[in-house]
Write a protein that holds these residues in place. Sequence first.
Motif, PDB file in Angstrom:
ATOM      1  N   ASP A   1       0.920  -1.222   0.194  1.00  0.00           N
ATOM      2  CA  ASP A   1       0.090  -0.122   0.090  1.00  0.00           C
ATOM      3  C   ASP A   1       1.030   1.279  -0.127  1.00  0.00           C
ATOM      4  OD1 ASP A   1      -2.929  -1.188   1.271  1.00  0.00           O
ATOM      5  OD2 ASP A   1      -1.203  -2.331   1.346  1.00  0.00           O
ATOM      6  N   ALA A   2       2.076   1.175   0.768  1.00  0.00           N
ATOM      7  CA  ALA A   2       2.662   2.521   0.932  1.00  0.00           C
ATOM      8  C   ALA A   2       3.572   2.755  -0.277  1.00  0.00           C
ATOM      9  CB  ALA A   2       3.488   2.248   2.372  1.00  0.00           C
ATOM     10  N   VAL A   3       3.993   1.728  -0.903  1.00  0.00           N
ATOM     11  CA  VAL A   3       4.791   1.658  -2.200  1.00  0.00           C
ATOM     12  C   VAL A   3       3.966   2.254  -3.315  1.00  0.00           C
ATOM     13  CG1 VAL A   3       6.090   0.655  -3.728  1.00  0.00           C
ATOM     14  CG2 VAL A   3       6.598   0.080  -1.335  1.00  0.00           C
ATOM     15  N   ALA A   4       2.878   1.619  -3.393  1.00  0.00           N
ATOM     16  CA  ALA A   4       1.956   2.052  -4.393  1.00  0.00           C
ATOM     17  C   ALA A   4       1.484   3.635  -4.245  1.00  0.00           C
ATOM     18  CB  ALA A   4       0.757   1.305  -4.397  1.00  0.00           C
ATOM     19  N   ALA A   5       1.234   4.089  -3.008  1.00  0.00           N
ATOM     20  CA  ALA A   5       0.951   5.269  -2.787  1.00  0.00           C
ATOM     21  C   ALA A   5       1.714   6.382  -3.396  1.00  0.00           C
ATOM     22  CB  ALA A   5       0.484   5.709  -1.386  1.00  0.00           C
ATOM     23  N   ARG A   6       3.198   5.837  -3.356  1.00  0.00           N
ATOM     24  CA  ARG A   6       4.220   6.715  -3.946  1.00  0.00           C
ATOM     25  C   ARG A   6       4.341   6.655  -5.482  1.00  0.00           C
ATOM     26  NH1 ARG A   6       8.253   8.658  -0.470  1.00  0.00           N
ATOM     27  NH2 ARG A   6       7.354   8.633   1.751  1.00  0.00           N
ATOM     28  N   GLY A   7       3.330   5.961  -5.949  1.00  0.00           N
ATOM     29  CA  GLY A   7       3.431   5.836  -7.573  1.00  0.00           C
ATOM     30  C   GLY A   7       4.591   5.067  -8.141  1.00  0.00           C
ATOM     31  N   ILE A   8       4.904   3.803  -7.219  1.00  0.00           N
ATOM     32  CA  ILE A   8       6.052   2.799  -7.862  1.00  0.00           C
ATOM     33  C   ILE A   8       5.188   1.586  -7.913  1.00  0.00           C
ATOM     34  CG2 ILE A   8       8.069   1.733  -7.098  1.00  0.00           C
ATOM     35  CD1 ILE A   8       8.645   4.173  -4.881  1.00  0.00           C
ATOM     36  N   PRO A   9       5.240   0.854  -9.094  1.00  0.00           N
ATOM     37  CA  PRO A   9       4.919  -0.607  -9.310  1.00  0.00           C
ATOM     38  C   PRO A   9       5.354  -1.410  -8.144  1.00  0.00           C
ATOM     39  CG  PRO A   9       5.570   0.564 -11.173  1.00  0.00           C
ATOM     40  CD  PRO A   9       6.246   1.451 -10.232  1.00  0.00           C
ATOM     41  N   VAL A  10       4.392  -2.176  -7.870  1.00  0.00           N
ATOM     42  CA  VAL A  10       4.840  -3.157  -6.627  1.00  0.00           C
ATOM     43  C   VAL A  10       4.189  -4.363  -6.734  1.00  0.00           C
ATOM     44  CG1 VAL A  10       2.936  -1.976  -4.976  1.00  0.00           C
ATOM     45  CG2 VAL A  10       4.900  -3.637  -4.170  1.00  0.00           C
ATOM     46  N   PHE A  11       4.835  -5.370  -6.965  1.00  0.00           N
ATOM     47  CA  PHE A  11       4.406  -6.716  -7.110  1.00  0.00           C
ATOM     48  C   PHE A  11       4.094  -7.539  -5.719  1.00  0.00           C
ATOM     49  CE2 PHE A  11       4.601 -11.567  -8.026  1.00  0.00           C
ATOM     50  CZ  PHE A  11       3.643 -11.625  -8.544  1.00  0.00           C
ATOM     51  N   GLY A  12       2.947  -7.511  -5.302  1.00  0.00           N
ATOM     52  CA  GLY A  12       2.530  -7.975  -4.012  1.00  0.00           C
ATOM     53  C   GLY A  12       1.376  -7.372  -3.639  1.00  0.00           C
ATOM     54  N   PRO A  13       0.343  -7.977  -2.802  1.00  0.00           N
ATOM     55  CA  PRO A  13      -1.033  -7.628  -2.706  1.00  0.00           C
ATOM     56  C   PRO A  13      -1.154  -6.478  -1.640  1.00  0.00           C
ATOM     57  CG  PRO A  13      -0.706  -9.696  -1.938  1.00  0.00           C
ATOM     58  CD  PRO A  13       0.349  -9.536  -2.701  1.00  0.00           C
ATOM     59  N   THR A  14      -2.021  -5.530  -1.436  1.00  0.00           N
ATOM     60  CA  THR A  14      -2.374  -4.747  -0.386  1.00  0.00           C
ATOM     61  C   THR A  14      -2.848  -5.598   0.891  1.00  0.00           C
ATOM     62  OG1 THR A  14      -4.919  -4.540  -0.951  1.00  0.00           O
ATOM     63  CG2 THR A  14      -3.274  -2.954  -2.372  1.00  0.00           C
ATOM     64  N   LYS A  15      -2.417  -4.705   1.747  1.00  0.00           N
ATOM     65  CA  LYS A  15      -2.982  -5.323   3.083  1.00  0.00           C
ATOM     66  C   LYS A  15      -4.327  -5.965   3.235  1.00  0.00           C
ATOM     67  CE  LYS A  15      -3.495  -3.906   8.054  1.00  0.00           C
ATOM     68  NZ  LYS A  15      -2.497  -4.941   8.584  1.00  0.00           N
ATOM     69  N   ALA A  16      -5.227  -5.160   2.446  1.00  0.00           N
ATOM     70  CA  ALA A  16      -6.650  -5.919   2.497  1.00  0.00           C
ATOM     71  C   ALA A  16      -6.576  -7.135   1.760  1.00  0.00           C
ATOM     72  CB  ALA A  16      -7.729  -4.840   1.797  1.00  0.00           C
TER      73      ALA A  16
ATOM     74  N   GLY B   1     -13.664  -4.484  -4.027  1.00  0.00           N
ATOM     75  CA  GLY B   1     -12.894  -3.186  -3.875  1.00  0.00           C
ATOM     76  C   GLY B   1     -11.570  -3.486  -3.455  1.00  0.00           C
ATOM     77  N   THR B   2     -10.798  -4.627  -3.500  1.00  0.00           N
ATOM     78  CA  THR B   2      -9.693  -5.117  -2.860  1.00  0.00           C
ATOM     79  C   THR B   2      -8.911  -5.732  -4.083  1.00  0.00           C
ATOM     80  OG1 THR B   2     -10.694  -6.879  -1.785  1.00  0.00           O
ATOM     81  CG2 THR B   2     -10.334  -4.956  -0.472  1.00  0.00           C
ATOM     82  N   PRO B   3      -8.612  -5.227  -5.114  1.00  0.00           N
ATOM     83  CA  PRO B   3      -8.127  -5.891  -6.298  1.00  0.00           C
ATOM     84  C   PRO B   3      -6.948  -6.792  -5.792  1.00  0.00           C
ATOM     85  CG  PRO B   3      -7.841  -3.748  -6.470  1.00  0.00           C
ATOM     86  CD  PRO B   3      -8.828  -3.860  -5.619  1.00  0.00           C
ATOM     87  N   PHE B   4      -6.647  -8.220  -6.134  1.00  0.00           N
ATOM     88  CA  PHE B   4      -5.475  -9.045  -5.643  1.00  0.00           C
ATOM     89  C   PHE B   4      -4.533  -8.702  -7.068  1.00  0.00           C
ATOM     90  CE2 PHE B   4      -2.644 -12.188  -5.297  1.00  0.00           C
ATOM     91  CZ  PHE B   4      -2.678 -12.433  -3.919  1.00  0.00           C
ATOM     92  N   VAL B   5      -3.245  -8.081  -6.475  1.00  0.00           N
ATOM     93  CA  VAL B   5      -2.029  -7.811  -7.272  1.00  0.00           C
ATOM     94  C   VAL B   5      -1.067  -8.896  -6.724  1.00  0.00           C
ATOM     95  CG1 VAL B   5      -0.328  -6.488  -8.415  1.00  0.00           C
ATOM     96  CG2 VAL B   5      -2.893  -5.733  -8.419  1.00  0.00           C
ATOM     97  N   GLY B   6      -0.310  -9.847  -7.505  1.00  0.00           N
ATOM     98  CA  GLY B   6       0.690 -10.693  -6.848  1.00  0.00           C
ATOM     99  C   GLY B   6       0.507 -12.004  -7.274  1.00  0.00           C
ATOM    100  N   VAL B   7       1.292 -12.781  -6.489  1.00  0.00           N
ATOM    101  CA  VAL B   7       0.983 -14.257  -6.480  1.00  0.00           C
ATOM    102  C   VAL B   7      -0.121 -14.891  -5.706  1.00  0.00           C
ATOM    103  CG1 VAL B   7       2.185 -16.450  -6.320  1.00  0.00           C
ATOM    104  CG2 VAL B   7       3.480 -14.524  -6.934  1.00  0.00           C
ATOM    105  N   LEU B   8      -1.184 -15.345  -6.008  1.00  0.00           N
ATOM    106  CA  LEU B   8      -1.938 -16.166  -5.499  1.00  0.00           C
ATOM    107  C   LEU B   8      -1.559 -17.658  -5.714  1.00  0.00           C
ATOM    108  CD1 LEU B   8      -4.858 -16.424  -4.134  1.00  0.00           C
ATOM    109  CD2 LEU B   8      -5.802 -16.775  -6.250  1.00  0.00           C
ATOM    110  N   TYR B   9      -1.275 -18.014  -4.330  1.00  0.00           N
ATOM    111  CA  TYR B   9      -0.847 -19.444  -4.258  1.00  0.00           C
ATOM    112  C   TYR B   9      -1.688 -20.411  -3.965  1.00  0.00           C
ATOM    113  CZ  TYR B   9       2.167 -23.071  -1.612  1.00  0.00           C
ATOM    114  OH  TYR B   9       2.857 -24.342  -1.274  1.00  0.00           O
TER     115      TYR B   9
END
Length: 437
Positions: free
Chosen positions: A80-95, A256-264
């Motif tokens: 969440d914090a990284v994305a808020a800076r406008g930086i692409p991040v591979f990993g889901p939000t806290k939610a 409202g909590t889109p999943f970005v990252g690895v779904l294992y």
Amino acid sequence: MKVLLLGSGGREHALARSLTSDPKVASLWTAPGNSGTAALGTNLGLDPCDPGAVATWASDNQIDLVIVGPEAPLVAGVADAVAARGIPVFGPTKAAARLEESKSFAKEIMEAVAVPTAKCRVVTTREGVSAAMDEFGAPYVIKFDGLAAGKGVAVTSDRDAALAHAGVALSSDGAAIVVEEFLDGPEVSLFCLCDGTNVVPLAPAQDFKRAYDDDEGPNTGGMGAYSPLPWAPPGLTTEVLETVAVPVVREMARRGTPFVGVLYCGLALTSKGVKVIEFNVRFGDPEAQVVLPRLRTPLAGVLLAAAEGRLDEVGELEWSDGAALTVVVAAEGYPTLAMTGGEVTGVEEAEDLEGVHVIHAGLRAADGGLVAAGGRVLCVVGEGTDLGEARDRAYQGVARISLRGSHHRRDIGSLAAGGGIRVGSDGAGPGDKRRAE
């Protein structure tokens, strides 16, 4: 591309190897990293679970992609914090990371979209645990609701042992226990890369959770793995995409909590079809160590596309025709109380073998050598034209490693290499005793 990788284990070393082989990656930083990642880039004294610190460092250093390895930083809200800076991040939000943080939440999502999974009861008292155990019968499957570093599950026919495991979690205020029906059949780990809308699967793998041969002993974070699965039914990956991964990703987006990252997707191939055991929200360890070496498509570009919502542009991934198998060398006392500080030798000798490389996990450099700094110390990976050759090479590498008191399983991939795994009947193959995290 400038990449920041968060984590310090074997998974992160495996990721670092794949990332640095991508010609688009100009520089790699790992926080905090280990002795393996130090040889591939720069380790940072940065707390990966401090969202503000990670986001500030990534912004100040003009990082193009942040990749979060373990689950703890995700649950802490680093993405969440990284994305808020406008930086692409591979990993889901806290939610979105709640899919791993809470097994009861994962069950709620699966129920909402009719994902096949084990029947369960979520309980908060010893009486509730006992009643649910009576309902489902033995073997008993008892899971901590929250994160437990791969050791939050007990599968046993010993009623007292099951109740004792539940009692550990119930001793914490507000803790919940998930009691499940036992699922027969071999297990499969399938990583699915997600960009919030699109899903791209990686190759399936199988891991070995129990500490000792023949799936005996306590659960661990994983003692070995192999890929591909020569016994897997045709169309397995497509089936999991259609019935599990895509419905879950759509439901997360709808909420409202889109999943970005690895779904294992941790799966059991039961006599009644494929069922989900659990979800994780990051690459599995040690499965990443055998899946990533087989991927021929450059990894960094794929993860960046996921972070930017462009997985539909990636196309079909390319894979080697061969196999990979890894064996974990664990410190004395693991998984109960690992003895650290012992000298580790033979790593270079193992890597001199054809088709062998060593993944650093609980290892650190000291006085010009290497010492054990964790329970799972290292992984020896063998690659070959088929599973049998990969297995032979991995164990040849293990034979060159020396760590006083260490132990490893001697049966990783043995049934699969010998054609001994059956799918679709009760008690089929390894995994019967190894319910995942």
